[in-house]
Design a protein around this motif. Structure first.
Motif, short mmCIF file in Angstrom:
data_model
loop_
_atom_site.label_atom_id
_atom_site.label_comp_id
_atom_site.label_asym_id
_atom_site.label_seq_id
_atom_site.Cartn_x
_atom_site.Cartn_y
_atom_site.Cartn_z
N ILE A 35 0.81 -1.31 -0.01
CA ILE A 35 -0.20 0.09 0.11
C ILE A 35 0.87 1.22 -0.16
CG2 ILE A 35 -1.71 1.30 1.41
CD1 ILE A 35 -2.99 -1.39 2.03
N ALA A 38 2.15 1.86 -3.71
CA ALA A 38 1.03 2.17 -4.26
C ALA A 38 0.93 3.73 -4.13
CB ALA A 38 -0.47 1.52 -4.16
N LEU A 39 1.14 4.29 -2.78
CA LEU A 39 0.97 5.54 -2.58
C LEU A 39 1.96 6.35 -3.21
CD1 LEU A 39 -0.41 7.87 -1.28
CD2 LEU A 39 0.82 7.27 1.00
N THR A 42 1.84 7.00 -6.92
CA THR A 42 0.64 7.85 -7.32
C THR A 42 1.35 9.35 -6.87
OG1 THR A 42 -1.07 6.39 -6.63
CG2 THR A 42 -1.47 8.74 -6.57
N GLY A 100 -2.69 -0.10 -6.95
CA GLY A 100 -3.61 -0.09 -6.08
C GLY A 100 -4.50 -1.43 -6.06
N ALA A 103 -2.51 -4.21 -4.88
CA ALA A 103 -2.76 -4.22 -3.30
C ALA A 103 -4.17 -4.53 -2.83
CB ALA A 103 -2.40 -2.83 -3.03
N TRP A 104 -5.21 -4.07 -3.44
CA TRP A 104 -6.47 -4.66 -3.01
C TRP A 104 -6.58 -5.95 -3.41
CZ3 TRP A 104 -10.47 -2.91 -0.39
CH2 TRP A 104 -11.73 -3.39 -0.65
N TYR A 107 -5.13 -7.48 -0.34
CA TYR A 107 -6.25 -7.12 1.04
C TYR A 107 -7.23 -7.73 1.31
CZ TYR A 107 -7.40 -3.20 4.09
OH TYR A 107 -7.60 -2.15 5.11
#
Length: 289
Positions: A35, A38-39, A42, A100, A103-104, A107
């Motif tokens: 996560i 991914a941040l 971005t 994302g 990662a999802w 998750y």
């Protein structure tokens, strides 16, 4: 010219503020480094777009400023420019969405050996339920709730009798053990959020939501409600205590079970629980088998 200088100063100031800012991510205390990745991707893509577009704007202001005797070239359409902008915009969107989505996918893909803990939100507090020695959470639902059964555990379900009930705002977890956190709301929309875990999920009335994570750092971390849930929203806080397994097991053994709650309740209260359970026409919201 002054506008162009102001735009360049804004860009440089934003970069410096980002690099020197004291406000940044809390130290990661779970397995969700994906996560963070991914941040960061971005932020990098947005930074490139922000710097490029604003410097181009400043350059255009200087280069094409009004000068006596010069006329602007009128070009209402440019297929080549439109294709180029569409390509790079699409590439940027894919670059932000793909990490994302990866990662999802992880998750919500719970490991088979993950423990299960239920977190229940209500205005404006948290409560928690753990499986007992049988390792299975009993079925539960708002239709079973009474003043003496605030968790809504189904009294007719034998798997729920040994469930551990924690009515305080403190969630204990063993370090290094994957846990599936099942989320229910008694009233309105809430959100379970622990910044150090990079983990958050809405609690939706009438639905059961979940995510999983593995705590990696011993310590005490804040639980926040990340949805505006009423005038006491700011007070809806709790604690996650991550500790060694031995300490966790000792703490868990001191908590009250649903069987103990039934034993301490008055006969009339117990009768009302079973009467309500027998009269329910809808099944329990959820249970783990």
């Amino acid at each position: 010219m002054r506008v162009a200088i102001a735009i360049v100063a804004l860009v440089l100031g934003s970069i410096v503020f980002h690099l020197l800012s004291p406000w940044w991510q809390t130290p990661l205390a779970s397995n969700w480094d994906s996560i963070d990745s991914a941040l960061h991707i971005t932020l990098l893509i947005c930074a490139i777009a922000f710097v490029s577009l604003n410097l181009f704007l400043a350059l255009a202001i200087v280069r094409f400023r009004h000068r006596p005797g010069s006329r602007a070239h009128y070009a209402p359409e440019s297929p080549r420019l439109e294709k180029t902008l569409t390509f790079w915009t699409g590439l940027g969107i894919v670059g932000m969405l793909a990490p994302g989505l990866v990662a999802w996918g992880k998750y919500v893909d719970v490991p088979k050996d993950a423990a299960v803990v239920e977190a229940i939100g209500q205005q404006w507090q948290w409560t928690f339920r753990y499986p007992g020695p049988d390792g299975v959470l009993g079925t539960a639902g708002v239709q079973y709730m009474t003043p003496d059964n605030p968790f809504g555990v189904n009294p007719l379900d034998p798997f729920g009798r040994d469930d551990i009930l924690v009515q305080g705002n403190e969630l204990h977890l063993p370090k290094g053990k994957s846990v599936k956190l099942v989320l229910r709301s008694k009233d309105v929309l809430h959100d379970f959020y622990v910044p150090e875990f990079r983990a958050k999920m809405d609690l939706v009335p009438g639905l059961v939501t979940y995510f999983w994570m593995t705590p990696t750092t011993i310590g005490t971390f804040d639980i926040l409600c990340a949805e505006l849930c009423g005038v006491g929203h700011h007070e809806m806080r709790g604690k996650v205590v991550v500790e060694p397994r031995e300490s966790f097991e000792a703490w868990l053994g001191q908590q009250e079970s649903f069987n103990q709650l039934l034993a301490m309740s008055s006969p009339d209260a117990v009768t009302e629980m079973f009467r309500k359970a027998n009269s329910c026409s809808t099944p329990a919201t959820w249970g783990v088998r």
